[in-house]
Design a protein around this motif. Structure first.
Motif, PDB file in Angstrom:
ATOM      1  N   MET A  39       0.966  -0.810  -0.569  1.00 14.45           N
ATOM      2  CA  MET A  39       0.412   0.114  -0.360  1.00 14.45           C
ATOM      3  C   MET A  39       0.709   1.441   0.146  1.00 14.45           C
ATOM      4  O   MET A  39       0.567   2.509   0.032  1.00 14.45           O
ATOM      5  CB  MET A  39      -1.413   0.229   0.910  1.00 14.45           C
ATOM      6  N   GLY A  40       1.926   0.638   0.455  1.00  6.65           N
ATOM      7  CA  GLY A  40       3.010   2.141   0.244  1.00  6.65           C
ATOM      8  C   GLY A  40       3.869   1.938   1.306  1.00  6.65           C
ATOM      9  O   GLY A  40       4.554   0.747   2.121  1.00  6.65           O
ATOM     10  N   ARG A  67       3.703  -0.446   3.767  1.00  5.52           N
ATOM     11  CA  ARG A  67       2.830  -0.811   4.479  1.00  5.52           C
ATOM     12  C   ARG A  67       2.054  -2.123   3.631  1.00  5.52           C
ATOM     13  O   ARG A  67       1.636  -1.764   2.524  1.00  5.52           O
ATOM     14  CB  ARG A  67       2.163   0.579   3.998  1.00  5.52           C
ATOM     15  N   VAL A  68       1.698  -2.808   4.449  1.00  9.43           N
ATOM     16  CA  VAL A  68       1.085  -3.919   4.331  1.00  9.43           C
ATOM     17  C   VAL A  68      -0.076  -4.113   4.755  1.00  9.43           C
ATOM     18  O   VAL A  68      -0.114  -4.091   5.923  1.00  9.43           O
ATOM     19  CB  VAL A  68       2.010  -4.764   3.747  1.00  9.43           C
ATOM     20  N   PHE A  77      -0.071  -2.052   7.677  1.00  8.60           N
ATOM     21  CA  PHE A  77       0.980  -1.661   9.401  1.00  8.60           C
ATOM     22  C   PHE A  77       2.145  -1.851   8.559  1.00  8.60           C
ATOM     23  O   PHE A  77       2.402  -1.867   6.894  1.00  8.60           O
ATOM     24  CB  PHE A  77       0.799  -2.706  10.509  1.00  8.60           C
ATOM     25  N   ASP A  78       3.164  -1.494   9.057  1.00  9.64           N
ATOM     26  CA  ASP A  78       4.720  -0.831   7.966  1.00  9.64           C
ATOM     27  C   ASP A  78       5.106  -2.485   8.561  1.00  9.64           C
ATOM     28  O   ASP A  78       5.919  -2.509   9.931  1.00  9.64           O
ATOM     29  CB  ASP A  78       5.181   0.862   8.538  1.00  9.64           C
ATOM     30  N   LEU A  79       6.124  -2.715   7.254  1.00 10.32           N
ATOM     31  CA  LEU A  79       6.897  -3.771   7.866  1.00 10.32           C
ATOM     32  C   LEU A  79       8.699  -3.703   7.964  1.00 10.32           C
ATOM     33  O   LEU A  79       8.991  -3.032   6.197  1.00 10.32           O
ATOM     34  CB  LEU A  79       6.025  -5.651   7.038  1.00 10.32           C
ATOM     35  N   SER A 139       4.872  -5.311  16.381  1.00 17.25           N
ATOM     36  CA  SER A 139       3.751  -5.941  17.331  1.00 17.25           C
ATOM     37  C   SER A 139       2.881  -6.487  17.055  1.00 17.25           C
ATOM     38  O   SER A 139       1.771  -5.827  16.031  1.00 17.25           O
ATOM     39  CB  SER A 139       3.575  -4.628  18.465  1.00 17.25           C
ATOM     40  N   GLU A 140       2.774  -8.061  17.861  1.00 13.94           N
ATOM     41  CA  GLU A 140       1.540  -8.211  17.221  1.00 13.94           C
ATOM     42  C   GLU A 140      -0.338  -8.075  18.532  1.00 13.94           C
ATOM     43  O   GLU A 140      -0.936  -7.943  17.985  1.00 13.94           O
ATOM     44  CB  GLU A 140       1.494 -10.237  18.313  1.00 13.94           C
TER      45      GLU A 140
END
Length: 184
Positions: A39-40, A67-68, A77-79, A139-140
């Motif tokens: 997504m970015g 971002r996925v 979230f940012d991976l 973070s989960e």
């Protein structure tokens, strides 16, 4: 550092022997019609190319985040992601650019090559197969609690699906009525 959409590597006879490019890629670079759920994001890219006759060895190093969507809750979230690889550009007697894995054949009449497709593909192929919150240092606990509750209510176990008590009772009742009909 400037945000780039193209990474031009000079390879012609008059090109310098070594070329270095530093830049960032962001949302516009990472999102396209084949975005693999990206997504970015923001990635720092370093390119170092060394030309040797008809060959040009290009070292690429990247790090940053993409971002996925989470595989569990679908919340973005940012991976964190990093990549190191090498691309070889070979000037050859061909009519068009041939991009085959890490060896690209470039027509002899070309003086430069845009390696942006290699960079984009390397980012996408560096993504882990499963991308839930909690991987790669994320973070989960960021997973959507409402979605986690739904998932926990219907967990897959060895040998089948564990259903809530009410659904299990309904299935037993149905099974009983079907067995009773078969014996009649």
């Amino acid at each position: 550092m400037p945000e780039l959409l193209h990474f031009i590597v000079p390879i012609g006879d008059t090109a310098p022997r070594e070329t270095s490019l530093d830049g960032c890629v962001g949302d516009d670079f990472l999102r396209n019609e084949e975005a693999w759920d990206v997504m970015g994001g923001s990635m720092t890219v370093r390119v170092h190319a060394v030309r040797d006759g008809n060959l040009c060895h290009v070292d690429v190093a990247m790090h940053g985040t993409v971002r996925v969507p989470c595989d569990r809750c679908l919340k973005a979230f940012d991976l964190p992601l990093s990549y190191r690889g090498q691309l070889v550009l070979q000037r050859a007697a061909c009519h068009e650019l041939s991009m085959d894995d890490e060896l690209w054949e470039v027509p002899e009449h070309e003086d430069q090559v845009d390696i942006a497709p290699y960079i984009r593909e390397s980012i996408y192929l560096s993504l882990p197969m499963r991308r839930p919150h909690g991987v790669e240092g994320t973070s989960e606990s960021d997973c959507d609690p409402a979605m986690r509750a739904r998932i926990d209510a219907c967990q897959v176990h060895e040998g089948g699906v564990a259903l809530g008590a009410q659904a299990g009772d309904m299935l037993r009742e149905l099974r009983g009525s079907l067995c009773q009909r078969e014996t009649e």
